[in-house]
Every structure is written in C-alpha cells, then in structure tokens.
Design an enzyme around this catalytic site. Structure first.
Site, PDB file in Angstrom:
ATOM      1  CG  ASP A  46      -1.789  -1.243   1.315  1.00  0.00           C
ATOM      2  OD1 ASP A  46      -2.421  -1.604   0.313  1.00  0.00           O
ATOM      3  OD2 ASP A  46      -1.795  -1.872   2.392  1.00  0.00           O
ATOM      4  N   GLY A  49     -10.971  -3.182   2.150  1.00  0.00           N
ATOM      5  CA  GLY A  49     -11.698  -2.077   2.770  1.00  0.00           C
ATOM      6  C   GLY A  49     -11.373  -1.911   4.243  1.00  0.00           C
ATOM      7  CE  LYS A  83       1.162   9.072  -7.049  1.00  0.00           C
ATOM      8  NZ  LYS A  83       1.089  10.451  -6.526  1.00  0.00           N
ATOM      9  CB  THR A 132      -6.917 -10.985   1.095  1.00  0.00           C
ATOM     10  OG1 THR A 132      -6.150 -11.887   0.298  1.00  0.00           O
ATOM     11  CG2 THR A 132      -6.072  -9.783   1.468  1.00  0.00           C
ATOM     12  CG  HIS A 141      -2.572  -1.964  -8.712  1.00  0.00           C
ATOM     13  ND1 HIS A 141      -2.356  -3.315  -8.563  1.00  0.00           N
ATOM     14  CD2 HIS A 141      -2.814  -1.764 -10.031  1.00  0.00           C
ATOM     15  CE1 HIS A 141      -2.458  -3.904  -9.742  1.00  0.00           C
ATOM     16  NE2 HIS A 141      -2.747  -2.991 -10.644  1.00  0.00           N
TER      17      HIS A 141
END
Length: 429
Positions: free
Chosen positions: A13, A301, A18, A128, A41
C-alpha cells in the site's frame, strides 16, 4: 536495454500502482511477477479512478504489452471480472498476455484459505481469503494446476479429480465440512479458461524478446518487502517474493537484465492485517494520518494501521532488494503535524538494533528510537520540484533519503499523476 523493477519497501500500500502507472508512460512492456488478486492498486487515468487487482497498471496504454507472469497465482473468475470491469469502461485489453505457466486458483483454494484462517483463532495472520496461500502451497507440493492445464480439457479434468480426492478428505476429516464434486467446478472453470485462452502464451519469450530488442520493460511488484515470504515479518507475510529477486523467478527473465530497482515508500508507514509494527500510532496523530491519507485497503476495505516512518525497515528493503532509487509518496499527508518522527533504530533490552530481527518475539519487544523533525503547515499539493517544497518538508525528504541510503528519484504530493515529481529519470540513470 532498460528494465526497471518497482518494489514496495514497507508492508504494501505504498502507492506502487500510481508510480508504476507513471513510469508505464515511458515503457513498452509492463509485467507483474508475483502475488494474485490479493493486492489492490488504484490508478487515476484520464481523470477516472480505476481499481485493479490482477492486471498490470499499463493496461490503459493500448500500445504497451501487459504481462501476468508465471510467478502469479490467477483466479480465472476474478480475472474475467476485472476484464469485464475494464471493458465496461471502454478500456481495451488486447495488449494483455498471461503466462501459460501461471498457477490457477480454484474454489477449493478459497475454501481452504477461509477454513485455515478461521481455525487459527487469535493466531490468524490476516489473509485476504483469496486462496493465494493454498494455491502457492499446491504449487510447492507439485499438485498445482497451471494455465496450460486449464486450457487442456483432459489434463484439467484428470488433475482436478486427483486434487479433489485429496482436498475433500482434508475438508471432511480436518474441518468437518463438505468438499466439492468435480461437476461443481469442471465445466465452469474450463469455460473460464476458454475465455482467457486468447491472452495465454509463453510470457518469458515475450519479455526476453522485448529486452533483446532494447525495449523498456517495467516490472510491477505487489505487496511489499516486509510481506515477502523470506525477508518479511514471517509468518505475517504473503506466500510469494515481492522483493526484486522475485522478478527473475516470476517472469523467466535473468537477473543480469534488471537495470534499476525503484523502492516505493510512504512518508509514514502503514500495514493491513496482523503482525509486529514497531512505529504504530494509536493516538490522535495516527487517526489524522489514517483519515487524511484515506488508509483503507483497496482489496479488503479494512482500516490500515499507521505509524511513523521506519528507516530500519526501508534499509532492510534496500539491502534485500538492491534498491537503486527511492520514490517517496504521500508527503502531503503529513502537512499540519507540528513535530514529525522518524525511526532511526530499535532498542531491545537496553541494546540498540540497526536491523529488523528475524525473531518476532524480539521484534515485538523493540522500541523505536526516534529522531524528531519540525513539521510544516504550507499546502504542498501543487509543488512540482524539490526546491518548491517548504524548507521543513524538503529537510524531511532529504533526511529520509539519508537515513535509508537510497537516492531520491521521485516524490509525490498527492494522489494524481501530475502530483508525482521526477528528480532523476530512472530509465536513464
């Protein structure tokens, strides 16, 4: 020949998506080398925000080849959902290539992941539940099903029958729950394979041909060094190798063909899930950083845990990944905090420690040794060069580079592409 690897230096993260998107503009090929759809991402392209989990960030450039390498584990259903997500938004995916050697995530991997995590109780690692770990387990146990198998009706059915006989015993005997029938999985997933077939090829050939033809290749890592199965805070890690060395195994490109390694980090630290976090903040400053930085997981989330910048962690990342360049993100999030802290070392039982302990019991006892720097109040979101930063912000950035021992090549003062600033060109450095 110019190839650049983008690596997360913390617990994921860090804003790799980006930075990869930004660097994609000057690459002809963009490739992922490990992980699966457990990593998310966020990319802003043409003023539109996109959230991707499997497909490389370069997909928005039609003329660039995007590769899902052999080191990934691919959920065919999730991949098709992501393809549809892009198609519905007018994005072509004709430039995608998927390795025929990538392993496939199947429904029993998802179930196994969920059951194993639930059985651990307080000892859970924060998976996850995307089936990543069990798929990599099968790969190591040499019972995995690869993309090449998924496309071969006979091979897929034979291997699925063999695996289900084993998995169903596991579910019934160990977890007291029903397994799967071959019919529940076979036709559905074989059809998924047929829909993906147009993208599947030997991606090692694609990548090596590109490099041999002096094309610029960008390798995109998922997660971060501290989640690496060998060099992270084991066992609170992922099941693959996000470090730069993972490129060679995960794409079939030799190590001599990697020219630069860009380490991406935030101006603070964050992580999702359980495990040690020496600089974690539980106070109002931590809450402020989380809210201003919108620190919530792209995939889950979940609110991320946040803390001060830890130079011990990033020095560790530099060492094990051979980092040549630093990209420092989210500097703007720290605006308005009167006094900033950077962890320069750990202290444990009266001893100063300069590296990340492998023993998590020791790491859990480590107290960060902080260096304090004055903050700034000026709005820096429009800054376009180091010289434009307020003095205290510039000194903070320079100190991060000094403490980590990595030359600054890029810095970011906001989420948009035009808020990423180049200090030196990593393709030409």
């Amino acid at each position: 020949m110019s190839s650049v690897v983008v690596v997360g230096t913390q617990w994921g993260d860090e804003g790799k998506g980006k930075i990869t998107d930004f660097l994609s503009e000057h690459a002809e090929v963009v490739a992922r080398y490990q992980g699966g759809n457990n990593a998310g991402h966020t990319i802003v392209f043409g003023g539109v925000k996109y959230k991707l989990h499997l497909i490389p960030s370069g997909i928005f450039y039609k003329e660039k080849i995007c590769v899902i390498g052999n080191g990934l584990v691919v959920d065919p259903k999730a991949l098709l959902e992501e393809l549809k997500y892009l198609h519905d938004r007018g994005v072509s995916t004709d430039n995608l290539r998927v390795s025929n050697r990538a392993h496939v995530i199947l429904p029993y991997h998802l179930k196994q992941d969920e059951l194993e995590e639930a059985s651990k109780g307080d000892d859970k690692i924060g998976t996850t539940k995307k089936g990543i770990g069990p798929a990599y387990m099968d790969k190591a146990a040499r019972i995995g099903i690869r993309m090449a198998d998924l496309l071969d009706r006979e091979a897929f059915k034979e291997k699925l029958e063999r695996n289900l006989a084993q998995k169903n015993r596991l579910f019934e005997k160990m977890y007291d729950t029903e397994g799967f029938s071959v019919e529940e999985i076979f036709e559905e997933y074989f059809e998924y394979g047929q829909q993906i077939a147009q993208y599947v090829c030997d991606t090692s050939v694609v990548l090596n041909d590109a490099l041999d033809n002096n094309h610029r290749v960008l390798f995109e890592g998922a997660q971060g060094v501290m989640l690496d199965i060998d060099h992270g805070t084991y066992p609170f890690v992922t099941s693959s190798n996000p470090i730069a060395g993972g490129v060679t195994v995960g794409t079939g490109v030799g190590p001599a063909k990697v020219t630069r390694v860009v380490g991406v980090c935030k101006a603070y630290t964050s992580r999702v899930g359980d495990g040690p976090f020496p600089t974690e903040l539980h106070d109002e400053i931590g809450h402020q950083i989380r809210e201003v930085g919108r620190e919530y997981g792209t995939t889950t989330g979940r609110p991320r845990r946040v803390g001060w910048f830890d130079s011990v962690v990033v020095r560790h990342a530099r060492r094990v990944s051979g980092l040549t360049d630093l990209s420092l993100n989210s500097i703007d999030v720290l605006t308005g905090i009167p006094t900033l802290k950077i962890c320069v070392a750990y202290k444990c039982d009266g001893k100063v420690i300069d590296e990340v302990p492998a023993n998590l019991n020791i790491l859990a006892k480590c107290e960060p040794v902080y260096e304090e720097l004055p903050g700034w109040t000026e709005d820096i979101t429009g800054v376009r060069s180091l010289d434009e930063l307020p003095e205290n912000a510039r000194k903070y950035v320079e100190r991060v580079s000094e403490l980590t021992g990595i030359q600054l090549s890029m810095f970011s003062v906001g989420p948009d592409r035009n808020q990423t600033n180049i200090v030196r060109n990593v393709y030409e450095a």
